[in-house]
Design a protein around this motif. Structure first.
Motif, PDB file in Angstrom:
ATOM      1  N   ALA A  34       6.068  20.596 -17.655  1.00  0.00           N
ATOM      2  CA  ALA A  34       7.045  19.876 -16.828  1.00  0.00           C
ATOM      3  C   ALA A  34       8.471  20.171 -17.276  1.00  0.00           C
ATOM      4  CB  ALA A  34       6.767  18.370 -16.905  1.00  0.00           C
ATOM      5  N   ILE A  35       8.665  20.298 -18.572  1.00  0.00           N
ATOM      6  CA  ILE A  35      10.000  20.626 -19.093  1.00  0.00           C
ATOM      7  C   ILE A  35      10.398  22.028 -18.665  1.00  0.00           C
ATOM      8  CG2 ILE A  35      11.335  20.987 -21.209  1.00  0.00           C
ATOM      9  CD1 ILE A  35       9.484  18.842 -22.500  1.00  0.00           C
ATOM     10  N   TRP A  36       9.472  22.963 -18.667  1.00  0.00           N
ATOM     11  CA  TRP A  36       9.784  24.327 -18.243  1.00  0.00           C
ATOM     12  C   TRP A  36      10.131  24.372 -16.750  1.00  0.00           C
ATOM     13  CZ3 TRP A  36       5.058  26.957 -21.048  1.00  0.00           C
ATOM     14  CH2 TRP A  36       5.298  26.934 -22.434  1.00  0.00           C
ATOM     15  N   ALA A  72      18.592  15.315 -14.092  1.00  0.00           N
ATOM     16  CA  ALA A  72      18.540  14.795 -15.466  1.00  0.00           C
ATOM     17  C   ALA A  72      18.946  15.868 -16.467  1.00  0.00           C
ATOM     18  CB  ALA A  72      17.145  14.283 -15.782  1.00  0.00           C
ATOM     19  N   THR A  73      19.584  15.425 -17.554  1.00  0.00           N
ATOM     20  CA  THR A  73      20.018  16.341 -18.615  1.00  0.00           C
ATOM     21  C   THR A  73      19.109  16.162 -19.821  1.00  0.00           C
ATOM     22  OG1 THR A  73      22.311  16.174 -17.863  1.00  0.00           O
ATOM     23  CG2 THR A  73      21.945  17.025 -20.088  1.00  0.00           C
ATOM     24  N   ILE A  74      18.526  17.260 -20.289  1.00  0.00           N
ATOM     25  CA  ILE A  74      17.523  17.193 -21.363  1.00  0.00           C
ATOM     26  C   ILE A  74      17.911  18.148 -22.479  1.00  0.00           C
ATOM     27  CG2 ILE A  74      15.117  17.614 -21.955  1.00  0.00           C
ATOM     28  CD1 ILE A  74      14.360  16.767 -19.140  1.00  0.00           C
ATOM     29  N   GLY A  75      17.819  17.670 -23.727  1.00  0.00           N
ATOM     30  CA  GLY A  75      18.176  18.463 -24.892  1.00  0.00           C
ATOM     31  C   GLY A  75      17.040  19.342 -25.383  1.00  0.00           C
ATOM     32  N   ARG A  76      17.181  19.828 -26.585  1.00  0.00           N
ATOM     33  CA  ARG A  76      16.228  20.760 -27.174  1.00  0.00           C
ATOM     34  C   ARG A  76      15.071  20.006 -27.828  1.00  0.00           C
ATOM     35  NH1 ARG A  76      19.100  25.807 -27.827  1.00  0.00           N
ATOM     36  NH2 ARG A  76      17.529  26.542 -29.288  1.00  0.00           N
ATOM     37  N   ARG A  77      13.929  20.709 -27.904  1.00  0.00           N
ATOM     38  CA  ARG A  77      12.728  20.209 -28.589  1.00  0.00           C
ATOM     39  C   ARG A  77      12.275  18.858 -28.037  1.00  0.00           C
ATOM     40  NH1 ARG A  77      16.177  22.455 -31.988  1.00  0.00           N
ATOM     41  NH2 ARG A  77      17.130  20.442 -32.494  1.00  0.00           N
ATOM     42  N   PHE A  78      12.462  18.646 -26.758  1.00  0.00           N
ATOM     43  CA  PHE A  78      11.982  17.443 -26.088  1.00  0.00           C
ATOM     44  C   PHE A  78      10.475  17.550 -25.916  1.00  0.00           C
ATOM     45  CE2 PHE A  78      11.617  15.246 -21.757  1.00  0.00           C
ATOM     46  CZ  PHE A  78      11.481  13.990 -22.325  1.00  0.00           C
ATOM     47  N   PHE A  79       9.750  16.455 -26.194  1.00  0.00           N
ATOM     48  CA  PHE A  79       8.286  16.491 -26.145  1.00  0.00           C
ATOM     49  C   PHE A  79       7.781  15.299 -25.352  1.00  0.00           C
ATOM     50  CE2 PHE A  79       4.157  15.568 -28.545  1.00  0.00           C
ATOM     51  CZ  PHE A  79       3.410  16.421 -27.738  1.00  0.00           C
ATOM     52  N   GLU A  93      20.030  11.013 -19.488  1.00  0.00           N
ATOM     53  CA  GLU A  93      20.449  12.022 -20.467  1.00  0.00           C
ATOM     54  C   GLU A  93      19.596  11.856 -21.709  1.00  0.00           C
ATOM     55  OE1 GLU A  93      24.776  12.324 -21.007  1.00  0.00           O
ATOM     56  OE2 GLU A  93      24.954  10.926 -19.327  1.00  0.00           O
ATOM     57  N   ILE A  94      19.000  12.953 -22.145  1.00  0.00           N
ATOM     58  CA  ILE A  94      18.077  12.926 -23.276  1.00  0.00           C
ATOM     59  C   ILE A  94      18.568  13.919 -24.321  1.00  0.00           C
ATOM     60  CG2 ILE A  94      15.699  13.321 -24.011  1.00  0.00           C
ATOM     61  CD1 ILE A  94      14.830  12.610 -21.159  1.00  0.00           C
ATOM     62  N   GLY A  95      18.708  13.461 -25.559  1.00  0.00           N
ATOM     63  CA  GLY A  95      19.197  14.301 -26.639  1.00  0.00           C
ATOM     64  C   GLY A  95      18.120  15.203 -27.220  1.00  0.00           C
ATOM     65  N   ASP A  96      18.415  15.792 -28.361  1.00  0.00           N
ATOM     66  CA  ASP A  96      17.474  16.689 -29.030  1.00  0.00           C
ATOM     67  C   ASP A  96      16.386  15.896 -29.757  1.00  0.00           C
ATOM     68  OD1 ASP A  96      19.118  18.753 -28.192  1.00  0.00           O
ATOM     69  OD2 ASP A  96      20.209  18.849 -30.101  1.00  0.00           O
ATOM     70  N   PRO A 118      19.312   5.648 -18.201  1.00  0.00           N
ATOM     71  CA  PRO A 118      19.580   5.555 -19.647  1.00  0.00           C
ATOM     72  C   PRO A 118      20.050   6.866 -20.268  1.00  0.00           C
ATOM     73  CG  PRO A 118      17.400   4.700 -19.080  1.00  0.00           C
ATOM     74  CD  PRO A 118      17.894   5.427 -17.885  1.00  0.00           C
ATOM     75  N   THR A 119      20.671   6.712 -21.439  1.00  0.00           N
ATOM     76  CA  THR A 119      21.032   7.838 -22.299  1.00  0.00           C
ATOM     77  C   THR A 119      20.303   7.680 -23.616  1.00  0.00           C
ATOM     78  OG1 THR A 119      23.224   8.101 -21.308  1.00  0.00           O
ATOM     79  CG2 THR A 119      22.907   9.006 -23.510  1.00  0.00           C
ATOM     80  N   LEU A 120      19.508   8.679 -23.978  1.00  0.00           N
ATOM     81  CA  LEU A 120      18.759   8.663 -25.236  1.00  0.00           C
ATOM     82  C   LEU A 120      19.432   9.619 -26.216  1.00  0.00           C
ATOM     83  CD1 LEU A 120      16.743   7.338 -23.271  1.00  0.00           C
ATOM     84  CD2 LEU A 120      14.922   8.681 -24.365  1.00  0.00           C
ATOM     85  N   ALA A 121      19.829   9.119 -27.366  1.00  0.00           N
ATOM     86  CA  ALA A 121      20.428   9.969 -28.393  1.00  0.00           C
ATOM     87  C   ALA A 121      19.340  10.785 -29.091  1.00  0.00           C
ATOM     88  CB  ALA A 121      21.191   9.108 -29.398  1.00  0.00           C
ATOM     89  N   ASN A 122      19.722  11.600 -30.051  1.00  0.00           N
ATOM     90  CA  ASN A 122      18.784  12.482 -30.738  1.00  0.00           C
ATOM     91  C   ASN A 122      17.704  11.679 -31.479  1.00  0.00           C
ATOM     92  OD1 ASN A 122      20.415  14.576 -29.891  1.00  0.00           O
ATOM     93  ND2 ASN A 122      21.487  14.747 -31.840  1.00  0.00           N
TER      94      ASN A 122
END
Length: 271
Positions: A34-36, A72-79, A93-96, A118-122
Motif C-alpha cells: 500500500a505504501i508503494w 497524505a504525506t508519509i515519511g521514510r520507513r513507515f510500516f 502527515e506521518i513522520g519517519d 492528524p500529524t504524527l511525528a517520528n
C-alpha cells in the motif's frame, strides 16, 4: 528508488518478528504494498492529476484493504502491520519510522477545507483499532493504545489510551518512576509493578505510598540538617531498611504449598 525499497523491507524485519526472508516480505506484506502504491499516487496528486491519483489509490485499497488518500504525506520507513481496515486521510502527515496496526484511522472531524487530519511525528506507534481524529499532533516516539480514540495532542514519549484518549506515561513522570524504583530498592522490595502507567489499582496505590515515603524521607533529612545547624544532636543513624529473613521466606513458601495440597484433597476424591 531501490534504496527506498530496501529500506522499507529492512523496516519490516526490524519491527515484525514473523518476517522470515526477503521474498516473504516482498510478496506477502500488503502494508508495504500500500505504501508503494501511495508513492505512485502521491506525485500524481501533487501535480494536479487528482482523478488518476484517486483511481490508483482505490486500486491499492482493492488489492490491500488499506486506504491511503493520495494527498497524505508519509515519511521514510513507515510500516503498516497486517493493515486491513487502515484509513489515512488527505491532510494526514506521518513522520519517519512510524508504525500503524490494522484498523487504525487517521481521520478528520470537520468538513471544512484545509488541515483536518492528524500529524504524527517520528517514531509514533498507533495500536490496532485506534482512531486518531482531527488536526492534532502526536509527539515523537509517542504511543497510542489499541482501540483508543484520540482527539487531543499527545506529547512526545507519552502513551495515550482509552476513550477519550488520556495520557498515562508523560515524559515528566519518568523521573518519578525512577525515584519509585530507587526508594523501593532502599526498603527492600521490587518496585517493578508500580510504574505510573500500570493498570493495576493496587500497584498504583503502592506507587503513591512510595512517593509519600520518599517525600517524608526528604523532609526528615532537611529537618535534621536545620536542627544540626542550631546545635542539636539528632539523626545520627540512617533510616533502617525493611528486610525479610530467609527462613521466613522458606516458611511462607512451605505454608503456601501445604495450603494448595489441602485444597486439592478437599475437592478431588481420587487424592
Amino acid at each position: 528508488m531501490f534504496d527506498r525499497l530496501k529500506e522499507d523491507i529492512q523496516a519490516v524485519f526490524h519491527r515484525d518478528p514473523a518476517a522470515r526472508n526477503f521474498m516473504d516480505v516482498l510478496t506477502n506484506y500488503p502494508g508495504m504494498h500500500a505504501i508503494w502504491w501511495h508513492r505512485i499516487s502521491h506525485p500524481l496528486y501533487q501535480h494536479n492529476w487528482k482523478w488518476l491519483a484517486r483511481f490508483v489509490s482505490n486500486v491499492a485499497r482493492l488489492l490491500t484493504g488499506i486506504e491511503i488518500h493520495p494527498g497524505a504525506t508519509i515519511g521514510r520507513r513507515f510500516f503498516i502491520d497486517h493493515g486491513m481496515g487502515v484509513v489515512i486521510g488527505e491532510t494526514a502527515e506521518i513522520g519517519d519510522d512510524c508504525t500503524l496496526y490494522h484498523g487504525v484511522t487517521l481521520g478528520g472531524t470537520s468538513w471544512n477545507k484545509g488541515k483536518r487530519h492528524p500529524t504524527l511525528a517520528n517514531g509514533v506507534v498507533v495500536g490496532a483499532g485506534a482512531k486518531v481524529l482531527g488536526p492534532i499532533n502526536i509527539g515523537e516516539n509517542a504511543k497510542v493504545g489499541s482501540n483508543s480514540v484520540v482527539v487531543k495532542d499527545v506529547p512526545a514519549e507519552a502513551t495515550c489510551i482509552g476513550i477519550p484518549g488520556r495520557i498515562v506515561v508523560p515524559k515528566s513522570q519518568q523521573k518519578t518512576d525512577e525515584v519509585r524504583k530507587a526508594i523501593a530498592k532502599k526498603y527492600g522490595f521490587d518496585a517493578y509493578a508500580v510504574s505510573s502507567d500500570n493498570p493495576d489499582p493496587v500497584a498504583n496505590h503502592i506507587g503513591r505510598i512510595l512517593d509519600h515515603m520518599h517525600f517524608m524521607d526528604s523532609k526528615v533529612i532537611e529537618l535534621c540538617r536545620e536542627v544540626k545547624k542550631m546545635g542539636g544532636d539528632v539523626c545520627d543513624q540512617a533510616i533502617p531498611g525493611l528486610t525479610i529473613d530467609d527462613d521466613e521466606i522458606v516458611k511462607a513458601e512451605q505454608d503456601a504449598a501445604r495450603d494448595r495440597t489441602n485444597h486439592h484433597e478437599a475437592f478431588d476424591p481420587q487424592i
